[in-house]
Design a protein around this motif. Structure first.
Motif, mmCIF file in Angstrom:
data_model
loop_
_atom_site.group_PDB
_atom_site.id
_atom_site.type_symbol
_atom_site.label_atom_id
_atom_site.label_comp_id
_atom_site.label_asym_id
_atom_site.label_seq_id
_atom_site.Cartn_x
_atom_site.Cartn_y
_atom_site.Cartn_z
ATOM 1 N N GLY A 103 -3.195 -5.596 -7.011
ATOM 2 C CA GLY A 103 -2.006 -5.549 -7.836
ATOM 3 C C GLY A 103 -0.665 -5.146 -7.489
ATOM 4 O O GLY A 103 0.171 -5.693 -7.821
ATOM 5 N N GLU A 104 -0.555 -4.475 -6.390
ATOM 6 C CA GLU A 104 0.818 -4.564 -5.631
ATOM 7 C C GLU A 104 1.289 -5.635 -5.119
ATOM 8 O O GLU A 104 2.439 -5.953 -5.344
ATOM 9 C CB GLU A 104 0.707 -3.363 -4.679
ATOM 10 N N LEU A 105 0.520 -6.507 -4.471
ATOM 11 C CA LEU A 105 0.952 -7.725 -3.953
ATOM 12 C C LEU A 105 1.385 -8.713 -5.090
ATOM 13 O O LEU A 105 2.324 -9.386 -5.234
ATOM 14 C CB LEU A 105 -0.058 -8.459 -3.151
ATOM 15 N N GLU A 106 0.628 -8.978 -6.207
ATOM 16 C CA GLU A 106 0.926 -9.813 -7.284
ATOM 17 C C GLU A 106 2.040 -9.284 -8.044
ATOM 18 O O GLU A 106 2.857 -10.212 -8.520
ATOM 19 C CB GLU A 106 -0.161 -9.745 -8.378
ATOM 20 N N SER A 107 2.401 -8.060 -8.089
ATOM 21 C CA SER A 107 3.676 -7.607 -8.792
ATOM 22 C C SER A 107 5.152 -7.651 -7.985
ATOM 23 O O SER A 107 5.978 -7.772 -8.351
ATOM 24 C CB SER A 107 3.463 -6.053 -9.006
ATOM 25 N N GLU B 194 -8.369 -3.545 -5.107
ATOM 26 C CA GLU B 194 -7.958 -3.881 -6.514
ATOM 27 C C GLU B 194 -6.291 -3.610 -6.504
ATOM 28 O O GLU B 194 -5.364 -4.228 -7.179
ATOM 29 C CB GLU B 194 -8.373 -3.219 -7.641
ATOM 30 N N HIS B 195 -6.132 -2.290 -5.693
ATOM 31 C CA HIS B 195 -4.833 -1.652 -5.534
ATOM 32 C C HIS B 195 -3.918 -2.736 -4.967
ATOM 33 O O HIS B 195 -2.849 -2.826 -5.205
ATOM 34 C CB HIS B 195 -4.889 -0.288 -5.208
ATOM 35 N N LEU C 293 0.765 -1.196 0.047
ATOM 36 C CA LEU C 293 0.001 -0.076 -0.051
ATOM 37 C C LEU C 293 0.867 1.269 -0.071
ATOM 38 O O LEU C 293 0.336 2.277 -0.531
ATOM 39 C CB LEU C 293 -1.067 0.086 1.348
ATOM 40 N N ASN C 294 2.092 1.142 0.704
ATOM 41 C CA ASN C 294 2.930 2.373 0.638
ATOM 42 C C ASN C 294 2.465 3.605 1.115
ATOM 43 O O ASN C 294 2.365 4.741 0.318
ATOM 44 C CB ASN C 294 3.425 2.539 -1.002
ATOM 45 N N GLY C 295 1.704 3.447 2.150
ATOM 46 C CA GLY C 295 1.118 4.701 2.886
ATOM 47 C C GLY C 295 -0.085 5.059 2.272
ATOM 48 O O GLY C 295 -0.706 5.864 2.925
ATOM 49 N N LEU C 296 -0.882 4.427 1.187
ATOM 50 C CA LEU C 296 -2.148 4.566 0.996
ATOM 51 C C LEU C 296 -3.243 4.066 1.732
ATOM 52 O O LEU C 296 -3.008 2.838 2.495
ATOM 53 C CB LEU C 296 -2.557 4.228 -0.345
ATOM 54 N N THR C 297 -4.142 4.620 2.240
ATOM 55 C CA THR C 297 -5.357 3.937 2.914
ATOM 56 C C THR C 297 -6.679 4.000 2.220
ATOM 57 O O THR C 297 -6.760 4.524 1.178
ATOM 58 C CB THR C 297 -5.543 4.943 4.661
ATOM 59 N N VAL C 298 -7.761 3.425 2.996
ATOM 60 C CA VAL C 298 -8.963 3.389 2.167
ATOM 61 C C VAL C 298 -9.428 4.518 1.952
ATOM 62 O O VAL C 298 -10.368 4.625 0.814
ATOM 63 C CB VAL C 298 -9.766 2.323 3.209
#
Length: 321
Positions: free
Chosen positions: A200-204, A196-197, A180-185
């Motif tokens: 995507g980040e976990l899959e990458s 979805e974000h 998440l790199n600092g992003l929240t809901v």
């Protein structure tokens, strides 16, 4: 829940004005590993829904109040999914009904607060959720609440789980935090965008089989923990395509590690010797020819400004160094 009661009131509400957000439903029978227990839970839930609907048909109203959180202009049901859903089914049969239900309404709250309470409710009445479902619900709540800094001891206490399970939760939380790199809901318009974000980040960052996601789109704790530690998934957990991709990614990772551990010249010569007679159809020219193609003045040394990208792979297999 008690800390929100100061902002609560009790009133009659029209079920058609309420929002049933699937993400807030703590139940997820796909998490139940025992097939017989999973089937039993699903049958119980269906029977409960049908019983409530039958009561409504017979003029028996909803006896127990539901709990609603008001977030901006949306009224989210956090406790009473089955009761509310039965009312909505009843309206399809009797659209002119003036049915109202009693609700405890918590005002001026955030989505994260509503999500937190929804994960904790419905644990002791109706068809109670199983330990597997409860543990995953608590993990989802920690992710939504942005509580990634808990120690293993704090996780074990809060989730009422063993230290071993707390370790799995800790690794899963750290992976989500990094993704998440600092992003929240609150940085997303909808929860679906947040999920979805995160996916995507976990899959990458990690190789993840499709079976890792729960019914709400969040990663399952144990599977994400295993992916973080590099524990191999077994073939029976994947379909043929997933297993093939997993093997290819594993081979790629090992080759990349060798490239980091050895210089290009040694790696290439080691590869040339390894593939001789392997039947893989891979041909690597001997070292002297390779250096000459790269522009070396002498066949046994590389030029000062030598560029590895200039080296060509030849068809000839020569066992000599």
């Amino acid at each position: 829940m008690h800390r929100y009661m100061a902002d609560s009131c009790s009133r009659l509400v029209d079920p058609r004005t309420l929002t049933l957000d699937p993400a807030m439903q703590a139940r997820d029978t796909t998490l139940i590993r025992d097939k017989r227990l999973r089937a039993a839970q699903e049958i119980k839930q269906a029977a409960q829904d049908d019983a409530i609907l039958e009561d409504l048909r017979n003029g028996v109203g909803i006896k127990q109040a539901i709990t609603v959180f008001e977030v901006d202009d949306v009224s989210y049901v956090v406790d009473g999914f089955h009761r509310t859903n039965a009312c909505l089914r009843y309206f399809k049969e009797c659209p002119d009904s003036d049915l109202m239900i009693r609700a405890t309404v918590i005002q001026n709250r955030t989505y994260a607060e509503a999500f937190e309470v929804a994960q904790m409710m419905n644990q002791s009445h109706g068809v109670g959720i199983t330990p597997d479902e409860l543990g995953q619900a608590k993990f989802r709540n920690l992710v939504i609440a942005n509580r990634f800094g808990l120690s293993v001891s704090e996780i074990a206490k809060e989730l009422s789980c063993s230290r071993g399970q707390a370790n799995h939760v800790s690794r899963a939380l750290k992976a989500c935090h990094k993704a998440l790199n600092g992003l929240t809901v609150s940085d997303f318009t909808q929860l679906r965008q947040f999920i979805e974000h995160l996916q995507g980040e976990l899959e990458s960052a990690l190789y993840l089989p499709k079976s890792i996601w729960d019914a709400h789109g969040f990663p399952k704790v144990r599977k994400l923990s295993d992916a973080v530690t590099g524990k191999d998934f077994t073939q029976r957990e994947m379909n043929d395509h997933e297993w093939r991709e997993f093997q290819i990614e594993g081979a790629k990772e090992r080759i990349n590690k060798l490239l980091k551990d050895y210089d290009e010249d040694c790696f290439r010569e080691g590869l040339r010797r390894a593939v001789i007679g392997s039947g893989l159809g891979i041909s690597v020219s001997k070292r002297s020819k390779w250096l000459e193609q790269a522009g070396a003045v002498e066949a046994n040394e590389a030029p000062e400004d030598w560029d590895i990208s200039k080296a060509l792979v030849a068809e000839t297999i020569d066992p000599d160094f």
